[in-house]
Each structure stands twice: as structure tokens, then as C-alpha cells.
Design a protein around this motif. Structure first.
Motif, mmCIF file in Angstrom:
data_model
loop_
_atom_site.group_PDB
_atom_site.id
_atom_site.type_symbol
_atom_site.label_atom_id
_atom_site.label_comp_id
_atom_site.label_asym_id
_atom_site.label_seq_id
_atom_site.Cartn_x
_atom_site.Cartn_y
_atom_site.Cartn_z
ATOM 1 N N MET B 1 13.448 -6.236 7.540
ATOM 2 C CA MET B 1 12.620 -6.011 8.759
ATOM 3 C C MET B 1 11.512 -7.075 8.827
ATOM 4 S SD MET B 1 11.986 -4.413 11.400
ATOM 5 C CE MET B 1 13.154 -3.080 11.331
ATOM 6 N N LEU B 2 10.650 -7.080 7.789
ATOM 7 C CA LEU B 2 9.597 -8.100 7.713
ATOM 8 C C LEU B 2 9.740 -8.821 6.370
ATOM 9 C CD1 LEU B 2 6.947 -9.361 8.826
ATOM 10 C CD2 LEU B 2 5.710 -7.528 7.687
ATOM 11 N N THR B 3 10.071 -10.099 6.440
ATOM 12 C CA THR B 3 10.294 -10.854 5.198
ATOM 13 C C THR B 3 9.516 -12.148 5.219
ATOM 14 O OG1 THR B 3 12.424 -11.203 6.291
ATOM 15 C CG2 THR B 3 12.493 -10.427 4.031
ATOM 16 N N SER B 4 9.054 -12.564 4.035
ATOM 17 C CA SER B 4 8.494 -13.906 3.956
ATOM 18 C C SER B 4 9.075 -14.592 2.733
ATOM 19 C CB SER B 4 6.973 -13.848 3.885
ATOM 20 O OG SER B 4 6.549 -13.810 2.554
ATOM 21 N N ARG B 5 9.364 -15.882 2.859
ATOM 22 C CA ARG B 5 9.932 -16.658 1.767
ATOM 23 C C ARG B 5 9.038 -17.839 1.456
ATOM 24 N NH1 ARG B 5 11.762 -13.336 0.294
ATOM 25 N NH2 ARG B 5 13.659 -12.222 0.680
ATOM 26 N N ASP B 6 8.501 -17.869 0.239
ATOM 27 C CA ASP B 6 7.722 -19.004 -0.234
ATOM 28 C C ASP B 6 6.670 -19.454 0.784
ATOM 29 O OD1 ASP B 6 7.107 -20.655 -2.288
ATOM 30 O OD2 ASP B 6 8.412 -22.275 -1.631
ATOM 31 N N ILE B 24 4.152 -16.974 -1.463
ATOM 32 C CA ILE B 24 4.140 -15.545 -1.132
ATOM 33 C C ILE B 24 5.539 -15.173 -0.643
ATOM 34 C CG2 ILE B 24 3.065 -13.733 0.226
ATOM 35 C CD1 ILE B 24 0.761 -15.797 0.728
ATOM 36 N N SER B 25 6.185 -14.290 -1.367
ATOM 37 C CA SER B 25 7.498 -13.814 -0.936
ATOM 38 C C SER B 25 7.526 -12.305 -1.018
ATOM 39 C CB SER B 25 8.603 -14.386 -1.832
ATOM 40 O OG SER B 25 8.620 -15.784 -1.733
ATOM 41 N N PHE B 26 7.987 -11.670 0.033
ATOM 42 C CA PHE B 26 8.170 -10.221 -0.022
ATOM 43 C C PHE B 26 9.186 -9.800 1.021
ATOM 44 C CE2 PHE B 26 4.760 -10.820 3.037
ATOM 45 C CZ PHE B 26 5.141 -9.981 4.060
ATOM 46 N N ASP B 27 9.572 -8.558 0.944
ATOM 47 C CA ASP B 27 10.604 -8.060 1.837
ATOM 48 C C ASP B 27 10.358 -6.573 2.063
ATOM 49 O OD1 ASP B 27 12.799 -7.439 3.229
ATOM 50 O OD2 ASP B 27 14.263 -8.197 1.780
ATOM 51 N N LEU B 28 9.928 -6.213 3.270
ATOM 52 C CA LEU B 28 9.705 -4.803 3.594
ATOM 53 C C LEU B 28 10.795 -4.342 4.542
ATOM 54 C CD1 LEU B 28 5.885 -4.443 4.335
ATOM 55 C CD2 LEU B 28 7.154 -3.234 2.570
ATOM 56 N N SER B 29 11.417 -3.206 4.233
ATOM 57 C CA SER B 29 12.458 -2.734 5.145
ATOM 58 C C SER B 29 11.912 -1.698 6.106
ATOM 59 C CB SER B 29 13.639 -2.142 4.395
ATOM 60 O OG SER B 29 13.498 -2.304 3.026
ATOM 61 N N GLU B 30 12.789 -1.271 6.996
ATOM 62 C CA GLU B 30 12.456 -0.262 7.991
ATOM 63 C C GLU B 30 12.012 1.029 7.293
ATOM 64 O OE1 GLU B 30 15.293 0.171 11.482
ATOM 65 O OE2 GLU B 30 15.524 2.069 10.445
ATOM 66 N N GLY B 31 10.957 1.634 7.797
ATOM 67 C CA GLY B 31 10.522 2.912 7.224
ATOM 68 C C GLY B 31 9.717 2.780 5.947
ATOM 69 N N GLU B 32 9.285 1.562 5.604
ATOM 70 C CA GLU B 32 8.510 1.374 4.378
ATOM 71 C C GLU B 32 7.059 1.062 4.688
ATOM 72 O OE1 GLU B 32 11.139 -0.073 0.625
ATOM 73 O OE2 GLU B 32 10.544 -1.620 2.017
ATOM 74 N N MET B 33 6.175 1.580 3.830
ATOM 75 C CA MET B 33 4.771 1.214 3.963
ATOM 76 C C MET B 33 4.384 0.316 2.790
ATOM 77 S SD MET B 33 1.349 3.333 4.748
ATOM 78 C CE MET B 33 0.938 4.321 3.341
ATOM 79 N N GLY B 34 3.746 -0.807 3.089
ATOM 80 C CA GLY B 34 3.352 -1.738 2.041
ATOM 81 C C GLY B 34 1.864 -2.019 2.116
ATOM 82 N N ALA B 35 1.282 -2.369 0.954
ATOM 83 C CA ALA B 35 -0.136 -2.730 0.926
ATOM 84 C C ALA B 35 -0.280 -4.118 0.332
ATOM 85 C CB ALA B 35 -0.910 -1.722 0.090
ATOM 86 N N ILE B 36 -1.284 -4.863 0.817
ATOM 87 C CA ILE B 36 -1.624 -6.151 0.228
ATOM 88 C C ILE B 36 -2.939 -5.956 -0.519
ATOM 89 C CG2 ILE B 36 -2.125 -8.571 0.698
ATOM 90 C CD1 ILE B 36 -0.712 -8.206 3.412
ATOM 91 N N VAL B 37 -2.951 -6.164 -1.823
ATOM 92 C CA VAL B 37 -4.188 -5.983 -2.579
ATOM 93 C C VAL B 37 -4.552 -7.274 -3.300
ATOM 94 C CG1 VAL B 37 -3.746 -3.531 -2.933
ATOM 95 C CG2 VAL B 37 -3.032 -5.161 -4.669
ATOM 96 N N GLY B 38 -5.824 -7.355 -3.712
ATOM 97 C CA GLY B 38 -6.281 -8.552 -4.411
ATOM 98 C C GLY B 38 -7.785 -8.652 -4.320
#
Lengths: 343, 256
Positions: B1-6, B24-38
Motif C-alpha cells: 500500500m505505502l512503500t519506500s525503497r532506499d 529509509i525502507s519500509f512497507d505498510l500494507s492495507e489495514g496496518e498502523m505504523g509509527a515513526i519514532v526517533g
């Protein structure tokens, strides 16, 4: 939408007040004409004195129409600027747009004596005056926009507007040393502001620019509403920020520039009317505010003009004095009651 | 759904390019909740703004539904990703209902008239965020927590598969932080939306999120909270002089 239905009554009321203040403005003047004769002349019938009909058609009607156009244009340009800069204190006069126009006019009127090598005195006419002051107001508007993209502080913008006023005043002072009394007087009278000097052909130009500005504002209604959330939100909702900003700026420039060219720098109407309108129409929706501001502005300037000509006397006060007496307290009231600055 | 590569994010001025964070690489699919921390200044907001297309990425790729984000036209983009930002509202006299209604902007006609379908979406967002009795209030009359709910409702009304939020729980007390986050979790899970937000509440994110992206200087790691705890990633977020991560309680403890 039920939301919009509750504004029917205020709109009808404003319409009636607009009609009444137009009639009042037409009915009162330096020559006292009985009211039934005024109505008679308006319908097209003859008046008992030939001169009355002439006064009404060639003096009072153009003046009333000018007041309506000037009041509407200035108020609409004020509303556009307040939303564009998201600053409740924005307006054509406070931000120095009118000063820019004055500078253009001053350079043309008084400068002709200095650079008479290039321009003959005959070059100075209504059209060149209109062009000079429009260019002046557009230039200042551009500078203000440039500054506004860098400075987010609303007070800084106002101070810049004030500075433009000072610069104009200074240049006018310098110029006045080198000009003849006649031209200085011409400029001073222009700077007093008046809605009574327009002939029918000038009136058409003013009407066209008001229409053009209003048309552009209607095209921008949707982006104006989105801009209320700030530019980043607007962008995230699909608004093409750069394009809509240009349209709004052009609309503002046309509205404020043309008015100042023909009627002189008229103070505070553009700033005060949107706020006064929000007291009646408690909304931020530009679909409601744009027509409301147009009507309210017309009414206010008609009434100011009626006051300015001191009915039945032959004195005419500068309209700028009247609008300032009404407008300046509004600004003070806005600043004191911070909550009212919320828009 | 929402992806980023390098992905590399940062600022590009006329003179220089300032890279804030890279790889920065990540991959969030449909129906998922993600957090960015730091830690502060590591580039959480810069990343979020880049994902929201508010600013340009320096290199790498971001895809929404498999399409690179620069392929979307402005108008179509507005139907894919909605945002809740930290910038203060310009017009505080907007009523709650009007503000949420502005979320329908990408779907309305040239003058912005709301159709019956638009009204239903607005009503749905109001009910989801439990704002029924605040509907006709003005925004300046709301508390911080209420305003945040209204802004989320606006994003919901925009009806996009992806919702991005920049620090949605700052300035709120613990009760309201949890309330808002649980609502977001509910939206992600039941409405099948992809929710991604930046936060400083790492312990809450561990309890509520499906995935977490940890941003550190030079290195970023992405995974489920459990996996990140097992691999001791949370220990590296902050310099080791004041606090340490306790894997047993999944929270930070102060050195005594």
C-alpha cells in the motif's frame, strides 16, 4: 443544504438596506430636490424643474453607482487579501496598496513638471492617471506578496504597509518642492478621495474592473475556502496553490488598483467591511462571504458618501475623512478584542 | 500500500542539498498502523512531509498502491493520501462541520457544493470520531484533544486509503493520547486504511502499532514491535547517558 438557508434572511435584509441607502444617497445632495421628484426622474418622467432631472442623471446617479462599485471592490479585495495572507488585519489600505497607487499618481501629476522634456502636460489625463496608479498598486502588491512568503508574522506585514505609506509621503514632500501649486493641489484633491468625479465612460471602466475582479473571485471560491486551513492542507486536498494564488492576487490588484485610480485612496473600507460582515454572517464560507461583502461594502460607502456631502449644504467633505472615522475604530476594536481577530 | 525503497529525505536549496536521513525502507500494507519514532531532529517530520508530497525526496522511491507518488496528478493524489499536520489552523472561526466538510474538497464541483454522498461521508467521519455534539462548535472553542479529533475526522472525510499524521498526540494528556491512538488503530483495522504517524510516545507505539520505523543517525530499522525489541533496536534510539530501554516492560527506565 440547510446550513445556507439560515442566511436567506440577512441577504434579503442587506438587499433592502442597499436599495434604501441608494435612494437616500440619490435623494440628498447640495441642491435640495423633493423626494417624489427624485423618484419621478428615476422612473423617467419629467421633473418640475429641468435642472433637477439633469442633476440626478448626470451627477447623482453616476456618483451613487461609483460609490456602490468602489465600496464593493474595496471590500472584496480586502476579503481576498485577508484569506490569502490569512491575516485579519490585511486590506488594500493597511498593506500599502493604496500608497503604491498614490505614489504612481504623485509621480505622474507632479513629476510631469520635472520630466516635462518627455511628457507634455497634456499627457496627464484620466487614463494615464488610472494606469499610473494601477501600476503603483500592482508593484506594491507584488512586494507585499514577496515579503509575505518569507515573513509569516502578521504584524511585520502591517509595519511594511505603514513604511510604504511613509515612503509615499516622503516622496510626495520632495516632489512638492519642485512643482507648481496647481499640480500640487490637483494631487491633494485626488488623495482626498472622491466618488463624485466620474463621468459615464469612466464609470464603465470601473464597472468592468469590478466585474472582472468579482468573476475571478467566484472562480477561486473553492480554493479560498481550502486556503482557510493553510497552504499545506490546501495542497494536500488537491488545490494548485501557485495558480490559485496568482488568480487571487490579480483579482485583488484589479479591484484595488482601478478603484484607487478613479476614486483616490479610500481608507479602511477594505479592511473593515469583511469584519463587519462576519458579525452578521457568522461563517467562513466564501460562497456566503463574497456576495455579502459586496453588498455590505456598497451600503457602507453609499452612507459614507451621503454623510460626506453634508446634505443641503454646498460643502463636500473628503470621503477619506469619513471612512477613516468609521474604519480606524474598527481596527482598534479588533486589536483590543483579540478574539474578534479570529476569522 | 505505502512503500519506500532506499529513500533519502532532506532539503534542497539553490546553493546546497542538506540530507537529513537516508536508506529509509519500509512497507505498510492495507489495514496496518505504523509509527515513526526517533530522537528530536532525526528527520521524522521531514520524512512524513516527503511521504505526503509536501516536499521533494532527494533520492529513492515512494510508492502508493504500487505507483510512484510523482506519477499522480495533484487532484488524484488528494484522493490517495490525506494528512494531519502540526501547522496551526489559519482560520479558527471555522465550524467543526465546515472544517470536516473541507475534506471533501477533491470530490466536489468547481464551486465546492457538497452532494448527498459528501454529506454522508462527513457524517460517517463525525460518528467515527465521536464528534456528534461538537458539530456546530467553532474551532477556537475546542480543546487541543477535541481539535485533533476534528482534524483526523477531516482526513477521514477525504476518504483516502492512506492517512499520514505528524505528531497527532503532542500537547495531549495521557488519557487523550491513548484515546486518539486507539481511534486511529480502530480506523486502520476496521476501515482497512493505512495509518502512519510520527511520535515521541514510543511505549504507546509499541503497544498499539503493527509496525514501527526507528530512525537513527545513519541507520533506520523497520519491523513489528516485537521483532525490534528482540533485536535491541530501541536501546539505540537515545544516547545511553540518561535512560535505557527495558525489554521486559517494553518501556524506558531512568538510570537511578
Amino acid at each position: 443544504m440547510t446550513e445556507n438557508r439560515k442566511y436567506y434572511f440577512p441577504f434579503i435584509a442587506l438587499g433592502i438596506i442597499l436599495l434604501l441607502s441608494t435612494l437616500l444617497n440619490l435623494g440628498l445632495g447640495s441642491v435640495s430636490i423633493p423626494f417624489d421628484e427624485v423618484m419621478e426622474a428615476l422612473i423617467g418622467g419629467g421633473t418640475s424643474k429641468e435642472s433637477w432631472s439633469y442633476i440626478i442623471w448626470n451627477y447623482r446617479i453616476p456618483k451613487a453607482l461609483t460609490a456602490i462599485l468602489v465600496g464593493s471592490s474595496l471590500s472584496l479585495s480586502g476579503l481576498l487579501m485577508q484569506t490569502l495572507f490569512r491575516n485579519p488585519l490585511a486590506g488594500p489600505f493597511v498593506l500599502g496598496i493604496s500608497s503604491g497607487a498614490s505614489l504612481g499618481a504623485a509621480l505622474l501629476i507632479m513629476g510631469t513638471a520635472i520630466w516635462s522634456g518627455w511628457f507634455s502636460y497634456g499627457f496627464l489625463n484620466d487614463v494615464s492617471l488610472a494606469i499610473a496608479s494601477s501600476i503603483g498598486s500592482f508593484l506594491v502588491l507584488l512586494i507585499v506578496v514577496l515579503v509575505a512568503t518569507r515573513v509569516k508574522d502578521s504584524m511585520a506585514l502591517l509595519i511594511i504597509g505603514l513604511m510604504f505609506g511613509s515612503i509615499t509621503a516622503a516622496i510626495v514632500t520632495v516632489l512638492s518642492y519642485f512643482t507648481q501649486a496647481e499640480q500640487l493641489q490637483q494631487y491633494i484633491f485626488w488623495s482626498f478621495g472622491t466618488v463624485g468625479n466620474l463621468n459615464w465612460s469612466q464609470l464603465w471602466i470601473l464597472a468592468a474592473s469590478t466585474l472582472a475582479g468579482t468573476f475571478l473571485s467566484i472562480l477561486s471560491l473553492k480554493s479560498l475556502n481550502a486556503l482557510l486551513l493553510g497552504e499545506q492542507y490546501a495542497k494536500s486536498m488537491g488545490v494548485q496553490i501557485r495558480k490559485s494564488r496568482y488568480i487571487i492576487i490579480i483579482a485583488t490588484g484589479i479591484l484595488a488598483g482601478a478603484v484607487t485610480a478613479f476614486a483616490g485612496p479610500i481608507a479602511f473600507i477594505g479592511l473593515a467591511v469583511p469584519h463587519l460582515t462576519r458579525q452578521i454572517f457568522n461563517t467562513t464560507d466564501h460562497k456566503i462571504l463574497v456576495p455579502a461583502v459586496l453588498m455590505y461594502g456598497a451600503i457602507l460607502l453609499l452612507l459614507c458618501d451621503t454623510l460626506a456631502q453634508l446634505p443641503t449644504s454646498s460643502y463636500v467633505l473628503p470621503i477619506n475623512a469619513i471612512t477613516s472615522i468609521i474604519g480606524a475604530p474598527v481596527v482598534i476594536w479588533l486589536l483590543i478584542r483579540k478574539k474578534k481577530m479570529i476569522f | 500500500m505505502l512503500t519506500s525503497r532506499d529513500l533519502e529525505v532532506g532539503y534542497r536549496t539553490q546553493r546546497e542539498t542538506i540530507s537529513v536521513s537516508r536508506h529509509i525502507s519500509f512497507d505498510l500494507s492495507e489495514g496496518e498502523m505504523g509509527a515513526i519514532v526517533g530522537i528530536n531532529g532525526v528527520g521524522k517530520s521531514t520524512l512524513l512531509r516527503t511521504l505526503a508530497r509536501v516536499q521533494q525526496e532527494l533520492s529513492g522511491s515512494i510508492e502508493v498502491e504500487g505507483t510512484p507518488i510523482d506519477r499522480f496528478r495533484q487532484k488524484d493524489w488528494a484522493t490517495k493520501v490525506s494528512v494531519v499536520l502540526t501547522e496551526p489552523l489559519a482560520a479558527k472561526n471555522l465550524s467543526v462541520e465546515q472544517l470536516i466538510g473541507l475534506g471533501r474538497h477533491p470530490y466536489t464541483n468547481w464551486i465546492g457544493m457538497l452532494s448527498r454522498a459528501d454529506m454522508m461521508k462527513i457524517q460517517e467521519a463525525i460518528e467515527l470520531m465521536e464528534l456528534e455534539n461538537l458539530k456546530s462548535k467553532k474551532c477556537h472553542e475546542l480543546s487541543d484533544g477535541q481539535l485533533q479529533k476534528v482534524l483526523i475526522a477531516r482526513a477521514l472525510a477525504q476518504d483516502t486509503p492512506v492517512i499520514l499524521l505528524d505528531e497527532p498526540t503532542t500537547h495531549l494528556d495521557l488519557y487523550h493520547k491513548v484515546q486518539i491512538l486507539k481511534m486511529l488503530q480502530e480506523i486502520a483495522h476496521s476501515k482497512k486504511k493505512t495509518v502512519l504517524y510520527t511520535t515521541h510516545e514510543i511505549d504507546l507505539a509499541i503497544q498499539l502499532c503493527d509496525k514501527i520505523l526507528i530512525m537513527e543517525k545513519g541507520q533506520n530499522s523497520f519491523g513489528s514491535p516485537e521483532a525490534l525489541i528482540r533485536s535491541n533496536h530501541f536501546d539505540r534510539i537515545f544516547p545511553p547517558d540518561t535512560i535505557r530501554f527495558d525489554p521486559k516492560t517494553a518501556s524506558f527506565k531512568i538510570y537511578k
